[in-house]
Design a protein around this motif. Structure first.
Motif, PDB file in Angstrom:
ATOM      1  N   PHE A  59       0.803  -1.217   0.000  1.00 47.70           N
ATOM      2  CA  PHE A  59       0.000   0.000   0.000  1.00 47.70           C
ATOM      3  C   PHE A  59       0.839   1.272   0.000  1.00 47.70           C
ATOM      4  CE2 PHE A  59      -3.467  -2.917   1.005  1.00 47.70           C
ATOM      5  CZ  PHE A  59      -4.406  -2.442   0.091  1.00 47.70           C
ATOM      6  N   CYS A  60       2.163   1.117  -0.219  1.00 46.73           N
ATOM      7  CA  CYS A  60       2.965   2.270  -0.658  1.00 46.73           C
ATOM      8  C   CYS A  60       2.562   2.667  -2.074  1.00 46.73           C
ATOM      9  CB  CYS A  60       4.452   1.923  -0.635  1.00 46.73           C
ATOM     10  SG  CYS A  60       5.227   2.083   0.971  1.00 46.73           S
ATOM     11  N   VAL A  61       1.654   1.895  -2.683  1.00 49.10           N
ATOM     12  CA  VAL A  61       1.205   2.174  -4.046  1.00 49.10           C
ATOM     13  C   VAL A  61       0.705   3.611  -4.173  1.00 49.10           C
ATOM     14  CG1 VAL A  61      -1.124   1.258  -3.613  1.00 49.10           C
ATOM     15  CG2 VAL A  61      -0.242   1.339  -5.944  1.00 49.10           C
ATOM     16  N   PHE A  62       0.061   4.132  -3.118  1.00 53.29           N
ATOM     17  CA  PHE A  62      -0.453   5.500  -3.189  1.00 53.29           C
ATOM     18  C   PHE A  62       0.695   6.510  -3.165  1.00 53.29           C
ATOM     19  CE2 PHE A  62      -4.029   3.030  -1.616  1.00 53.29           C
ATOM     20  CZ  PHE A  62      -5.053   3.490  -2.415  1.00 53.29           C
ATOM     21  N   HIS A  63       1.776   6.177  -2.459  1.00 49.30           N
ATOM     22  CA  HIS A  63       2.951   7.043  -2.494  1.00 49.30           C
ATOM     23  C   HIS A  63       3.634   6.956  -3.862  1.00 49.30           C
ATOM     24  CE1 HIS A  63       2.286   6.625   1.849  1.00 49.30           C
ATOM     25  NE2 HIS A  63       2.925   7.781   1.958  1.00 49.30           N
ATOM     26  N   ASN A  64       3.584   5.782  -4.483  1.00 48.34           N
ATOM     27  CA  ASN A  64       4.156   5.639  -5.821  1.00 48.34           C
ATOM     28  C   ASN A  64       3.376   6.432  -6.855  1.00 48.34           C
ATOM     29  OD1 ASN A  64       6.238   3.945  -4.974  1.00 48.34           O
ATOM     30  ND2 ASN A  64       4.969   2.110  -5.167  1.00 48.34           N
ATOM     31  N   VAL A  65       2.052   6.502  -6.675  1.00 45.38           N
ATOM     32  CA  VAL A  65       1.243   7.359  -7.539  1.00 45.38           C
ATOM     33  C   VAL A  65       1.708   8.813  -7.388  1.00 45.38           C
ATOM     34  CG1 VAL A  65      -1.064   8.269  -7.985  1.00 45.38           C
ATOM     35  CG2 VAL A  65      -0.758   5.826  -7.549  1.00 45.38           C
ATOM     36  N   ALA A  66       1.887   9.230  -6.140  1.00 45.96           N
ATOM     37  CA  ALA A  66       2.345  10.602  -5.887  1.00 45.96           C
ATOM     38  C   ALA A  66       3.723  10.835  -6.512  1.00 45.96           C
ATOM     39  CB  ALA A  66       2.388  10.870  -4.386  1.00 45.96           C
ATOM     40  N   ASN A  67       4.625   9.843  -6.407  1.00 46.25           N
ATOM     41  CA  ASN A  67       5.961   9.987  -6.998  1.00 46.25           C
ATOM     42  C   ASN A  67       5.881  10.224  -8.503  1.00 46.25           C
ATOM     43  OD1 ASN A  67       7.203   9.625  -4.534  1.00 46.25           O
ATOM     44  ND2 ASN A  67       7.559   7.429  -4.836  1.00 46.25           N
ATOM     45  N   GLY A  68       4.945   9.533  -9.158  1.00 45.87           N
ATOM     46  CA  GLY A  68       4.775   9.706 -10.595  1.00 45.87           C
ATOM     47  C   GLY A  68       4.092  11.004 -10.964  1.00 45.87           C
ATOM     48  N   ILE A  69       3.335  11.571 -10.037  1.00 46.55           N
ATOM     49  CA  ILE A  69       2.594  12.808 -10.298  1.00 46.55           C
ATOM     50  C   ILE A  69       3.455  14.040 -10.025  1.00 46.55           C
ATOM     51  CG2 ILE A  69       0.624  14.204  -9.466  1.00 46.55           C
ATOM     52  CD1 ILE A  69      -0.924  11.636  -9.109  1.00 46.55           C
TER      53      ILE A  69
ATOM     54  N   LEU B 153      -2.911   5.367   5.989  1.00 46.14           N
ATOM     55  CA  LEU B 153      -3.988   4.885   6.868  1.00 46.14           C
ATOM     56  C   LEU B 153      -4.215   3.388   6.676  1.00 46.14           C
ATOM     57  CD1 LEU B 153      -6.757   7.656   6.760  1.00 46.14           C
ATOM     58  CD2 LEU B 153      -5.528   6.821   8.783  1.00 46.14           C
ATOM     59  N   ILE B 154      -4.215   2.950   5.429  1.00 44.22           N
ATOM     60  CA  ILE B 154      -4.405   1.522   5.149  1.00 44.22           C
ATOM     61  C   ILE B 154      -3.235   0.712   5.688  1.00 44.22           C
ATOM     62  CG2 ILE B 154      -4.641  -0.212   3.323  1.00 44.22           C
ATOM     63  CD1 ILE B 154      -5.980   1.959   1.610  1.00 44.22           C
ATOM     64  N   ARG B 155      -2.011   1.204   5.506  1.00 46.62           N
ATOM     65  CA  ARG B 155      -0.833   0.500   6.004  1.00 46.62           C
ATOM     66  C   ARG B 155      -0.881   0.360   7.524  1.00 46.62           C
ATOM     67  NH1 ARG B 155       4.574   2.940   4.285  1.00 46.62           N
ATOM     68  NH2 ARG B 155       5.306   0.778   4.255  1.00 46.62           N
ATOM     69  N   LEU B 156      -1.296   1.410   8.189  1.00 48.37           N
ATOM     70  CA  LEU B 156      -1.407   1.370   9.643  1.00 48.37           C
ATOM     71  C   LEU B 156      -2.407   0.301  10.079  1.00 48.37           C
ATOM     72  CD1 LEU B 156      -1.627   4.565  11.865  1.00 48.37           C
ATOM     73  CD2 LEU B 156      -2.922   2.523  12.420  1.00 48.37           C
ATOM     74  N   ALA B 157      -3.568   0.256   9.405  1.00 53.80           N
ATOM     75  CA  ALA B 157      -4.598  -0.719   9.756  1.00 53.80           C
ATOM     76  C   ALA B 157      -4.107  -2.148   9.523  1.00 53.80           C
ATOM     77  CB  ALA B 157      -5.866  -0.452   8.942  1.00 53.80           C
ATOM     78  N   VAL B 158      -3.397  -2.377   8.417  1.00 52.77           N
ATOM     79  CA  VAL B 158      -2.895  -3.724   8.118  1.00 52.77           C
ATOM     80  C   VAL B 158      -1.862  -4.157   9.159  1.00 52.77           C
ATOM     81  CG1 VAL B 158      -1.565  -5.092   6.471  1.00 52.77           C
ATOM     82  CG2 VAL B 158      -3.360  -3.563   5.644  1.00 52.77           C
ATOM     83  N   MET B 159      -0.924  -3.264   9.488  1.00 52.37           N
ATOM     84  CA  MET B 159       0.137  -3.628  10.432  1.00 52.37           C
ATOM     85  C   MET B 159      -0.399  -3.863  11.835  1.00 52.37           C
ATOM     86  SD  MET B 159       3.248  -4.453  10.760  1.00 52.37           S
ATOM     87  CE  MET B 159       3.867  -4.052   9.129  1.00 52.37           C
TER      88      MET B 159
ATOM     89  N   CYS C 189      -0.971  14.957  -2.106  1.00 52.01           N
ATOM     90  CA  CYS C 189      -1.253  15.178  -0.678  1.00 52.01           C
ATOM     91  C   CYS C 189      -2.084  14.062  -0.060  1.00 52.01           C
ATOM     92  CB  CYS C 189      -1.984  16.507  -0.475  1.00 52.01           C
ATOM     93  SG  CYS C 189      -0.994  17.961  -0.774  1.00 52.01           S
ATOM     94  N   LEU C 190      -3.327  13.931  -0.498  1.00 51.27           N
ATOM     95  CA  LEU C 190      -4.272  13.075   0.200  1.00 51.27           C
ATOM     96  C   LEU C 190      -4.232  11.622  -0.241  1.00 51.27           C
ATOM     97  CD1 LEU C 190      -7.358  15.427   0.641  1.00 51.27           C
ATOM     98  CD2 LEU C 190      -5.358  15.078   2.108  1.00 51.27           C
ATOM     99  N   LEU C 191      -3.836  11.335  -1.480  1.00 56.57           N
ATOM    100  CA  LEU C 191      -3.706   9.930  -1.878  1.00 56.57           C
ATOM    101  C   LEU C 191      -2.673   9.195  -1.004  1.00 56.57           C
ATOM    102  CD1 LEU C 191      -3.924   9.710  -5.781  1.00 56.57           C
ATOM    103  CD2 LEU C 191      -5.575   8.903  -4.086  1.00 56.57           C
ATOM    104  N   PRO C 192      -1.479   9.761  -0.782  1.00 58.05           N
ATOM    105  CA  PRO C 192      -0.540   9.087   0.115  1.00 58.05           C
ATOM    106  C   PRO C 192      -1.058   8.964   1.544  1.00 58.05           C
ATOM    107  CG  PRO C 192       0.606  10.684  -1.241  1.00 58.05           C
ATOM    108  CD  PRO C 192      -0.855  10.932  -1.435  1.00 58.05           C
TER     109      PRO C 192
ATOM    110  N   CYS D 129       3.460   5.758  10.275  1.00 59.50           N
ATOM    111  CA  CYS D 129       2.328   5.888   9.342  1.00 59.50           C
ATOM    112  C   CYS D 129       1.365   6.971   9.813  1.00 59.50           C
ATOM    113  CB  CYS D 129       1.597   4.551   9.207  1.00 59.50           C
ATOM    114  SG  CYS D 129       2.479   3.314   8.236  1.00 59.50           S
ATOM    115  N   GLY D 130       1.109   7.010  11.113  1.00 65.66           N
ATOM    116  CA  GLY D 130       0.231   8.051  11.652  1.00 65.66           C
ATOM    117  C   GLY D 130       0.802   9.444  11.440  1.00 65.66           C
ATOM    118  N   LEU D 131       2.107   9.591  11.629  1.00 61.09           N
ATOM    119  CA  LEU D 131       2.744  10.884  11.408  1.00 61.09           C
ATOM    120  C   LEU D 131       2.667  11.293   9.939  1.00 61.09           C
ATOM    121  CD1 LEU D 131       5.928  10.494  13.660  1.00 61.09           C
ATOM    122  CD2 LEU D 131       3.973  12.009  14.066  1.00 61.09           C
ATOM    123  N   ASP D 132       2.805  10.324   9.030  1.00 59.28           N
ATOM    124  CA  ASP D 132       2.725  10.635   7.607  1.00 59.28           C
ATOM    125  C   ASP D 132       1.326  11.138   7.245  1.00 59.28           C
ATOM    126  OD1 ASP D 132       3.815  10.652   4.905  1.00 59.28           O
ATOM    127  OD2 ASP D 132       2.434   8.990   4.521  1.00 59.28           O
TER     128      ASP D 132
END
Length: 463
Positions: free
Chosen positions: A240-250, A417-423, A409-412, A299-302
């Motif tokens: 679920f770093c996928v959303f950060h990867n979207v941001a990296n590409g944007i 949030l999803i990563r936090l819930a999974v962990m 901003c908000l996609l990552p 994750c919460g801080l991010d």
């Protein structure tokens, strides 16, 4: 073996260097290939998305299959090291092919992009899986292994950061002399620097842990993988770093159209370098706090930083980059924790299957990382289409500008949030890992207590 296998500092630097050179390639593809496809090669965003998703499906077959084969063989160089001799040459060549602008009709361009991207993912696995697997055979000491994983992850993060720093400037420089070959020449320079770093890693890194005397079959490796329950939770959170990867590409689109300067992409790389240095404190933090707990805090801080960024806007450039820098640090440190926790699960699976299969374990990280980038690349095309982005336009509408800012901003924040819930579902703590390591040592010496094994089976289970 009673004697601790200490890793010399020179070797740790070489391990760092291999990750640095390898991730010049990963950083180029992860951050710039989508823009290259849409605005240089000239194919549509949806066509690029389709390529990424097809590559993802192929990786799901290739990566674990290759890793399972790797776990069954040895060579005069060791179990994993020999792959690190040929792989640098392969990924250097295929990275250059991926950024070569061919002159052809649109169908041929799409086919060329698809073949080179899928080939890149295939050959990258031949480098990345043995690279990470080496951390399990460089030493038998858990503290030394953490040092090795930290060095590797810092090299990876620094390589991605260097790609963001230098590639845009190099591409712009070469474009002045040949507008069609700017990206290719910039990639050539980056990979010619990365290649000797990787080859030096092959020459300097040593395997010290002897292979298991028991023969491992391909069937054993997949059974080992199926039994590794904690690994799947870690990999899901990593994906679920996928959303950060979207941001990296944007980012490249955001800096060009919202900020009016594509050169600001370099600042992302600078922040990555700074964050990589700060991440040296990660081993100290893990001595004071469980990795799972630290991961969830980060994750919460991010999430908090990304939400503040959204409400603050991007009119104040300094504030924007401070917030982006903090987010980069938090995410980078979670990735270090991810690699360290994956290494710990090798013993979990070995305990339950009586077979040690490091490559198939780390193939999960390689595949998940590539899948996250591929799906992220696919989502970039979908996202740009949804916000009505116009390729190669001089300006974009207000709706597109707002959409691009939302994307960084908000996609990552959603991803964190999803990563936090999974962990939060991960229960294989350091204490349980230490107990499993003790029992494995007793099993090898023939002194293990059957009641201890039965007792450990219960708390070690991940819900």
């Amino acid at each position: 073996m009673a004697m601790t296998m200490k890793i010399p500092s020179r070797e740790l630097w070489s391990y760092f260097g291999y990750g640095l050179g390898q991730c010049f390639s990963f950083g180029l593809v992860g951050s710039f290939i989508n823009y290259f496809y849409t605005d240089v090669l000239g194919i549509s965003a949806l066509a690029a998305s389709t390529i990424f998703l097809i590559a993802c499906a192929w990786d799901a077959i290739h990566d674990p299959l290759f890793a399972s084969i790797m776990d069954t063989i040895n060579s005069r160089f060791g179990k994993f090291r020999h792959f690190m001799l040929i792989a640098p040459l392969l990924i250097t060549g295929v990275t250059l092919l991926a950024f070569y602008k061919i002159e052809a009709d649109m169908t041929t361009k799409i086919l060329y992009a698809g073949v080179t991207y899928i080939l890149w993912g295939t050959l990258y696995a031949i480098s990345d899986i043995p690279f990470w697997s080496m951390s399990s055979v460089m030493t038998n000491d858990s503290g030394q292994r953490t040092r090795a994983v930290t060095a590797a992850m810092l090299g990876v993060n620094a390589g991605i950061a260097c790609a963001n720093i230098f590639f845009p400037k190099l591409a712009a420089f070469f474009a002045q002399h040949s507008s069609d070959k700017g990206y290719f020449m910039a990639a050539l320079v980056m990979m010619m620097v990365g290649l000797p770093l990787m080859l030096n890693g092959f020459m300097q890194i040593k395997e010290r842990v002897p292979p298991s005397p028991e023969k491992v079959t391909m069937r054993d490796t997949f059974h080992n993988l199926r039994q590794n329950k904690p690994l799947f939770i870690i990999l899901m959170s990593f994906f679920f770093c996928v959303f950060h990867n979207v941001a990296n590409g944007i980012y490249i689109y955001f800096f060009i159209y919202n900020m009016g300067d594509g050169g600001l992409q370099m600042a992302i790389g600078v922040m990555g370098i700074v964050a990589a240095v700060v991440c040296l404190i990660a081993p100290m933090l893990t001595r004071k706090m469980q990795k799972r707990k630290l991961f969830m805090i980060l994750c919460g801080l991010d999430v908090a930083v990304r939400v503040v960024m959204w409400f603050a806007g991007y009119q104040h450039t300094a504030l924007l980059f401070i917030l982006l820098g903090l987010s980069t640090l938090f995410v980078m440190m979670t990735n270090i924790l991810t690699s360290s926790m994956i290494a710990d699960t090798i013993e979990y699976a070995e305990y339950h299957t009586h077979k040690r299969c490091a490559a198939i374990t780390f193939s999960g990280q390689t595949f998940t990382g590539k899948m996250s980038v591929a799906v992220g690349g696919g989502l970039i095309g979908v996202f740009l289409t949804l916000i009505d982005y116009v390729p190669q336009a001089q300006t974009q509408s207000d709706g597109v500008l707002a959409g691009l800012f939302f994307g960084i901003c908000l996609l990552p924040a959603i991803g964190s949030l999803i990563r936090l819930a999974v962990m939060s579902r991960f229960t294989f703590t350091e204490e349980k890992h230490a107990e499993i390591c003790r029992l494995l040592a007793e099993r090898r010496s023939g002194t293990v207590d059957k009641h201890d094994e039965e007792r450990l089976d219960r708390p070690a289970t991940v819900n």
